[in-house]
Design an enzyme around this catalytic site. Sequence first.
Site, mmCIF file in Angstrom:
data_model
loop_
_atom_site.group_PDB
_atom_site.id
_atom_site.type_symbol
_atom_site.label_atom_id
_atom_site.label_comp_id
_atom_site.label_asym_id
_atom_site.label_seq_id
_atom_site.Cartn_x
_atom_site.Cartn_y
_atom_site.Cartn_z
ATOM 1 N N GLY A 1 -27.364 14.733 -51.910
ATOM 2 C CA GLY A 1 -28.311 15.400 -52.811
ATOM 3 C C GLY A 1 -29.675 14.745 -52.765
ATOM 4 O O GLY A 1 -30.405 14.673 -53.764
ATOM 5 N N GLN B 1 -34.056 16.145 -57.633
ATOM 6 C CA GLN B 1 -35.048 15.465 -58.475
ATOM 7 C C GLN B 1 -34.932 13.946 -58.377
ATOM 8 O O GLN B 1 -35.931 13.254 -58.188
ATOM 9 C CB GLN B 1 -34.873 15.903 -59.934
ATOM 10 C CG GLN B 1 -35.946 15.351 -60.857
ATOM 11 C CD GLN B 1 -35.609 15.490 -62.339
ATOM 12 O OE1 GLN B 1 -34.454 15.728 -62.715
ATOM 13 N NE2 GLN B 1 -36.618 15.351 -63.174
ATOM 14 N N ASP C 1 -28.501 16.250 -47.504
ATOM 15 C CA ASP C 1 -28.629 17.346 -48.467
ATOM 16 C C ASP C 1 -28.203 18.634 -47.761
ATOM 17 O O ASP C 1 -28.023 18.632 -46.540
ATOM 18 C CB ASP C 1 -30.084 17.458 -48.962
ATOM 19 C CG ASP C 1 -30.194 18.121 -50.320
ATOM 20 O OD1 ASP C 1 -30.542 17.432 -51.296
ATOM 21 O OD2 ASP C 1 -29.924 19.347 -50.419
ATOM 22 N N ILE C 2 -28.072 19.725 -48.534
ATOM 23 C CA ILE C 2 -27.812 21.025 -47.890
ATOM 24 C C ILE C 2 -29.115 21.664 -47.427
ATOM 25 O O ILE C 2 -29.109 22.661 -46.730
ATOM 26 C CB ILE C 2 -27.039 22.011 -48.815
ATOM 27 C CG1 ILE C 2 -27.730 22.128 -50.176
ATOM 28 C CG2 ILE C 2 -25.597 21.569 -49.002
ATOM 29 C CD1 ILE C 2 -27.187 23.262 -51.033
ATOM 30 N N ASP D 1 -23.094 19.245 -46.715
ATOM 31 C CA ASP D 1 -22.594 19.907 -47.911
ATOM 32 C C ASP D 1 -21.412 19.062 -48.395
ATOM 33 O O ASP D 1 -20.419 18.915 -47.677
ATOM 34 C CB ASP D 1 -22.146 21.325 -47.527
ATOM 35 C CG ASP D 1 -21.560 22.103 -48.691
ATOM 36 O OD1 ASP D 1 -21.177 21.468 -49.707
ATOM 37 O OD2 ASP D 1 -21.477 23.339 -48.594
ATOM 38 N N TYR E 1 -20.551 22.013 -66.528
ATOM 39 C CA TYR E 1 -21.210 20.803 -66.029
ATOM 40 C C TYR E 1 -20.673 19.568 -66.769
ATOM 41 O O TYR E 1 -20.300 18.572 -66.149
ATOM 42 C CB TYR E 1 -22.722 20.951 -66.239
ATOM 43 C CG TYR E 1 -23.555 19.757 -65.880
ATOM 44 C CD1 TYR E 1 -23.676 19.343 -64.559
ATOM 45 C CD2 TYR E 1 -24.258 19.062 -66.861
ATOM 46 C CE1 TYR E 1 -24.474 18.245 -64.224
ATOM 47 C CE2 TYR E 1 -25.057 17.979 -66.543
ATOM 48 C CZ TYR E 1 -25.163 17.576 -65.233
ATOM 49 O OH TYR E 1 -25.952 16.503 -64.915
HETATM 50 N N1 SER Z 1 -30.703 17.125 -67.070
HETATM 51 C C1 SER Z 1 -29.326 17.576 -67.074
HETATM 52 C C2 SER Z 1 -29.233 18.997 -67.440
HETATM 53 O O1 SER Z 1 -30.024 19.464 -68.192
HETATM 54 C C3 SER Z 1 -28.515 16.751 -68.035
HETATM 55 O O2 SER Z 1 -27.766 15.822 -67.303
HETATM 56 O O3 SER Z 1 -28.358 19.668 -66.980
#
Ligand code: SER
Length: 315
Positions: free
Chosen positions: A10, A14, A36-37, A51, A141
Amino acid sequence: MKRRKILVTGAKGQIGSELVPLLREKYGEESVISSDIKPREEGDAPYELLDVTDGKKLAEVVDKHNIGIVYHMAAILSAAGEKNPQLAWKVNVGGLYNVLEVAREKGLERVFIPSSIAAFGPETPRVNTPQDTVLKPRTIYGVSKVVGERLGEYYFWKYGLDVRGVRYPGIISSKTLPGGGTTDYAVEIFYEALKHRKYTAFLKPETRLPMMYMPDCLKATLMLMEAPLDNLKHHTDFNVAGMSFSVEELAMEIKKRIPDFEITYEPDYRQAIADSWPESVDDSAAREEWGWSPDYDLPSMVDDMLEKLRKKLGV
Ligand code: SER
């Protein structure tokens, strides 16, 4: 024996995009393989198109470059995850499993797997959230982050693999935009303030979340990775605090420096995600076990962001 190298997955994201240059500066260009992809960019070498859901390719890359340490930064963030939970599971859990398995099979020295404040949920105490507390996230997530924390810890106890990780707060940075997160507003707001003098926030004004400026994010990552293993009582789930502010407070801080800046609010589906997360976290375990302390607060972060983005945008 030749020193083993570092792989960053990755690397175009960011955090990865700032972590790679820092690691290269510290350990040498050739010692850090970015992956990265996304296709390789000019000047980014050594580079591998990778990947993380492809475990076979991951193992090949690890062998090819004699990898000893992995910073596993590839992930689908919270808001993007709610749009495609199946993909979020595949990348976040499947990718992580591949990294841990390759690390186990090939006897890697150390692995970094980031967790997040998203590991918490609405039943967790919201203010000064303790290190060890309720983990019942409502986002895919967050679920994938809890799995990551527990699975990493499992590999430590079961196989003696040195797996480490922090629960990142929302990360604010000037180089690469975050993609698909709930805390992304805290980066977008700066671009819009400088370019258009106005911003429409997708969260309510009073929404308060834990946040951190990129230099502190990188500092925490490297500090934990360099800490003596014997000092660590936790491994994969350290709370780390930087600052904590509401949308309105950030807007006010920007307005002090750009007086004609105006903010409006149109909360969307991301409000429910933010409402399920802490306002602030207690990071005393990170402070005690590896000496963590942040350098930036809200005013110093805003000053630095505006200075960096003014240069970048030429405004
Ligand atoms: N910055 C992330 C999000 O908003 C939180 O880990 O998904």
